[in-house]
Scaffold this motif. Structure first.
Motif, PDB file in Angstrom:
ATOM      1  N   GLY A 183     -45.191  -0.913  13.740  1.00  0.00           N
ATOM      2  CA  GLY A 183     -43.999  -0.295  14.324  1.00  0.00           C
ATOM      3  C   GLY A 183     -42.977  -1.345  14.723  1.00  0.00           C
ATOM      4  N   PHE A 184     -41.813  -0.854  14.971  1.00  0.00           N
ATOM      5  CA  PHE A 184     -40.751  -1.771  15.376  1.00  0.00           C
ATOM      6  C   PHE A 184     -39.968  -1.121  16.502  1.00  0.00           C
ATOM      7  CE2 PHE A 184     -36.337  -3.240  15.026  1.00  0.00           C
ATOM      8  CZ  PHE A 184     -36.538  -4.604  15.188  1.00  0.00           C
ATOM      9  N   LYS A 185     -39.842  -1.768  17.586  1.00  0.00           N
ATOM     10  CA  LYS A 185     -39.140  -1.205  18.727  1.00  0.00           C
ATOM     11  C   LYS A 185     -37.989  -2.131  19.124  1.00  0.00           C
ATOM     12  CE  LYS A 185     -40.021   0.509  23.392  1.00  0.00           C
ATOM     13  NZ  LYS A 185     -41.000   0.530  24.477  1.00  0.00           N
ATOM     14  N   LEU A 186     -36.828  -1.522  19.251  1.00  0.00           N
ATOM     15  CA  LEU A 186     -35.657  -2.317  19.641  1.00  0.00           C
ATOM     16  C   LEU A 186     -35.056  -1.714  20.904  1.00  0.00           C
ATOM     17  CD1 LEU A 186     -33.524  -4.521  18.937  1.00  0.00           C
ATOM     18  CD2 LEU A 186     -32.279  -2.721  17.754  1.00  0.00           C
ATOM     19  N   GLU A 187     -34.799  -2.522  21.854  1.00  0.00           N
ATOM     20  CA  GLU A 187     -34.164  -2.040  23.079  1.00  0.00           C
ATOM     21  C   GLU A 187     -32.840  -2.765  23.275  1.00  0.00           C
ATOM     22  OE1 GLU A 187     -36.487  -2.247  26.582  1.00  0.00           O
ATOM     23  OE2 GLU A 187     -38.015  -0.860  25.870  1.00  0.00           O
ATOM     24  N   LEU A 188     -31.813  -1.968  23.535  1.00  0.00           N
ATOM     25  CA  LEU A 188     -30.527  -2.597  23.831  1.00  0.00           C
ATOM     26  C   LEU A 188     -30.605  -3.196  25.221  1.00  0.00           C
ATOM     27  CD1 LEU A 188     -27.729  -0.148  22.651  1.00  0.00           C
ATOM     28  CD2 LEU A 188     -28.079  -2.481  21.902  1.00  0.00           C
ATOM     29  N   PRO A 189     -30.086  -4.396  25.396  1.00  0.00           N
ATOM     30  CA  PRO A 189     -30.085  -4.986  26.735  1.00  0.00           C
ATOM     31  C   PRO A 189     -29.296  -4.095  27.697  1.00  0.00           C
ATOM     32  CG  PRO A 189     -29.514  -6.615  25.075  1.00  0.00           C
ATOM     33  CD  PRO A 189     -29.545  -5.303  24.397  1.00  0.00           C
ATOM     34  N   THR A 190     -29.705  -4.052  28.919  1.00  0.00           N
ATOM     35  CA  THR A 190     -29.056  -3.204  29.926  1.00  0.00           C
ATOM     36  C   THR A 190     -27.570  -3.518  30.057  1.00  0.00           C
ATOM     37  OG1 THR A 190     -31.136  -3.287  31.112  1.00  0.00           O
ATOM     38  CG2 THR A 190     -29.259  -2.385  32.305  1.00  0.00           C
ATOM     39  N   GLU A 191     -27.239  -4.807  29.950  1.00  0.00           N
ATOM     40  CA  GLU A 191     -25.833  -5.208  30.091  1.00  0.00           C
ATOM     41  C   GLU A 191     -24.952  -4.554  29.032  1.00  0.00           C
ATOM     42  OE1 GLU A 191     -24.914  -9.319  30.186  1.00  0.00           O
ATOM     43  OE2 GLU A 191     -25.928  -9.654  32.094  1.00  0.00           O
ATOM     44  N   ILE A 192     -25.435  -4.527  27.807  1.00  0.00           N
ATOM     45  CA  ILE A 192     -24.651  -3.908  26.720  1.00  0.00           C
ATOM     46  C   ILE A 192     -24.523  -2.410  26.963  1.00  0.00           C
ATOM     47  CG2 ILE A 192     -24.625  -3.373  24.242  1.00  0.00           C
ATOM     48  CD1 ILE A 192     -25.815  -6.091  23.711  1.00  0.00           C
ATOM     49  N   MET A 193     -25.604  -1.789  27.430  1.00  0.00           N
ATOM     50  CA  MET A 193     -25.557  -0.353  27.735  1.00  0.00           C
ATOM     51  C   MET A 193     -24.494  -0.073  28.798  1.00  0.00           C
ATOM     52  SD  MET A 193     -27.762   1.267  25.882  1.00  0.00           S
ATOM     53  CE  MET A 193     -28.139   2.771  26.748  1.00  0.00           C
ATOM     54  N   LYS A 194     -24.445  -0.935  29.797  1.00  0.00           N
ATOM     55  CA  LYS A 194     -23.461  -0.758  30.888  1.00  0.00           C
ATOM     56  C   LYS A 194     -22.031  -0.942  30.370  1.00  0.00           C
ATOM     57  CE  LYS A 194     -26.205  -1.783  34.982  1.00  0.00           C
ATOM     58  NZ  LYS A 194     -26.527  -2.770  36.011  1.00  0.00           N
ATOM     59  N   ASP A 195     -21.861  -1.927  29.488  1.00  0.00           N
ATOM     60  CA  ASP A 195     -20.529  -2.156  28.911  1.00  0.00           C
ATOM     61  C   ASP A 195     -20.060  -0.938  28.119  1.00  0.00           C
ATOM     62  OD1 ASP A 195     -20.467  -4.647  29.997  1.00  0.00           O
ATOM     63  OD2 ASP A 195     -20.926  -5.722  28.140  1.00  0.00           O
ATOM     64  N   ILE A 196     -20.973  -0.384  27.318  1.00  0.00           N
ATOM     65  CA  ILE A 196     -20.615   0.789  26.510  1.00  0.00           C
ATOM     66  C   ILE A 196     -20.274   1.967  27.418  1.00  0.00           C
ATOM     67  CG2 ILE A 196     -21.511   2.501  24.877  1.00  0.00           C
ATOM     68  CD1 ILE A 196     -23.170   0.188  23.632  1.00  0.00           C
ATOM     69  N   GLU A 197     -21.064   2.129  28.465  1.00  0.00           N
ATOM     70  CA  GLU A 197     -20.818   3.219  29.409  1.00  0.00           C
ATOM     71  C   GLU A 197     -19.463   3.036  30.102  1.00  0.00           C
ATOM     72  OE1 GLU A 197     -24.005   3.659  32.178  1.00  0.00           O
ATOM     73  OE2 GLU A 197     -22.973   5.204  33.324  1.00  0.00           O
ATOM     74  N   SER A 198     -19.175   1.784  30.456  1.00  0.00           N
ATOM     75  CA  SER A 198     -17.901   1.482  31.119  1.00  0.00           C
ATOM     76  C   SER A 198     -16.723   1.806  30.200  1.00  0.00           C
ATOM     77  CB  SER A 198     -17.878  -0.003  31.508  1.00  0.00           C
ATOM     78  OG  SER A 198     -16.576  -0.396  31.855  1.00  0.00           O
ATOM     79  N   LEU A 199     -16.835   1.419  28.926  1.00  0.00           N
ATOM     80  CA  LEU A 199     -15.755   1.709  27.972  1.00  0.00           C
ATOM     81  C   LEU A 199     -15.582   3.210  27.804  1.00  0.00           C
ATOM     82  CD1 LEU A 199     -16.398  -0.932  25.157  1.00  0.00           C
ATOM     83  CD2 LEU A 199     -14.495  -0.867  26.773  1.00  0.00           C
ATOM     84  N   TYR A 200     -16.708   3.926  27.736  1.00  0.00           N
ATOM     85  CA  TYR A 200     -16.665   5.380  27.556  1.00  0.00           C
ATOM     86  C   TYR A 200     -15.938   6.037  28.723  1.00  0.00           C
ATOM     87  CZ  TYR A 200     -18.262  10.184  27.017  1.00  0.00           C
ATOM     88  OH  TYR A 200     -18.307  11.537  26.886  1.00  0.00           O
ATOM     89  N   LYS A 201     -16.265   5.584  29.932  1.00  0.00           N
ATOM     90  CA  LYS A 201     -15.672   6.187  31.133  1.00  0.00           C
ATOM     91  C   LYS A 201     -14.191   5.844  31.276  1.00  0.00           C
ATOM     92  CE  LYS A 201     -19.694   6.571  34.176  1.00  0.00           C
ATOM     93  NZ  LYS A 201     -20.433   5.907  35.262  1.00  0.00           N
TER      94      LYS A 201
END
Lengths: 117, 141
Positions: B2-20
């Motif tokens: 299997g292969f598991k990839l997790e986006l770093p929390t910082e990138i998730m926050k940046d995307i959320e910030s841009l969305y908002k």
């Protein structure tokens, strides 16, 4: 540039009716007529910090007391056939002068130039 | 396997910030572009208008959303009525139009100033600068 325009529009006729063409201001009498002038210019190509090419924008104002659409269409046709590119966003809406009875429309065309021409 | 990839929390926050903040970023961009045009109009305006009350009619609107196309807009232009020295009132856009496109009669020589105030490169540069500032640099190349 004016010489080029005067050459292109020499003996400008629409539906066998002559249309006078003047630079900046028409001093003659009668209508319809077209007045042209440079409206703007903008750099289009630079190389080695030197201007290589630029665009001249010219206004062509059609004045007529009757239906002027044939003049507009012919003006577009003849100018585009000679390298001018019509600029819809720089052209005007249809206008009418209540006190003189003139219909007026401004057509704007771009012409790509270099320092050599 | 299997292969598991997790986006770093910082990138998730940046995307959320841009969305908002998308609306605010877009609004800042259109306002910056409109202000460039306003400055250019003030620089190009004929002296006859510059020294008159017409200048009070040159405005940048508030930034607003149009439901029809979901667009975010800021407009610049002449609004309201121009009052001459005799107290006569004329719609300001009409006065600007006469200067821009001229008339057949002599007292109104043509003096285009609006169209030449919309310089695409200047507007785009100002909008990109505003984008960078409003997004905290998240959208920079």
């Amino acid at each position: 540039m004016n010489k080029l325009i005067e050459t292109i529009l020499a003996n400008f006729t629409v539906d066998e009716n002559p249309v006078a063409v003047a630079y900046m201001y028409y001093q003659g009498h009668g209508e319809p007529y077209v007045v042209y002038m440079q409206q703007d210019a903008d750099g289009s190509l630079t190389a080695d910090d030197e201007l290589q090419g630029y665009v001249d924008y010219y206004d062509f104002d059609v004045y007529a007391k009757g239906n002027y659409h044939a003049i507009v269409n012919e003006l577009k046709r003849i100018l585009q056939a000679n390298g001018f590119v019509w600029q819809p966003s720089r052209s005007s809406m249809d206008m009418f002068e209540v006190d003189t009875g003139y219909y007026h429309k401004t057509l704007n065309f771009a012409y790509l130039r270099s320092e050599d021409n | 396997m299997g292969f598991k990839l997790e986006l770093p929390t910082e990138i998730m926050k940046d995307i959320e910030s841009l969305y908002k903040n998308t609306d605010d970023i877009m609004g800042a961009m259109t306002r910056a572009g409109a202000e460039v045009v306003q400055n250019n109009i003030q620089a190009n305006i004929p002296e006859g208008i510059r020294s008159s009350k017409m200048m009070n009619c040159l405005k940048v609107t508030k930034t607003y959303r149009t439901p029809s196309d979901d667009g975010i807009n800021t407009k610049v232009g002449f609004y309201g009525y121009f009052e001459n020295e005799d107290g006569g009132k004329t719609p300001a856009p009409l006065v600007a139009n006469v200067f821009e496109y001229g008339r057949s009669t002599e007292p109104f020589p043509k003096h285009p100033f609006m169209r030449k105030s919309f310089k695409r490169q200047e507007i785009e540069a100002a909008m990109l600068k505003a984008q960078s500032e409003a997004s905290g640099g998240l959208l920079d190349e």
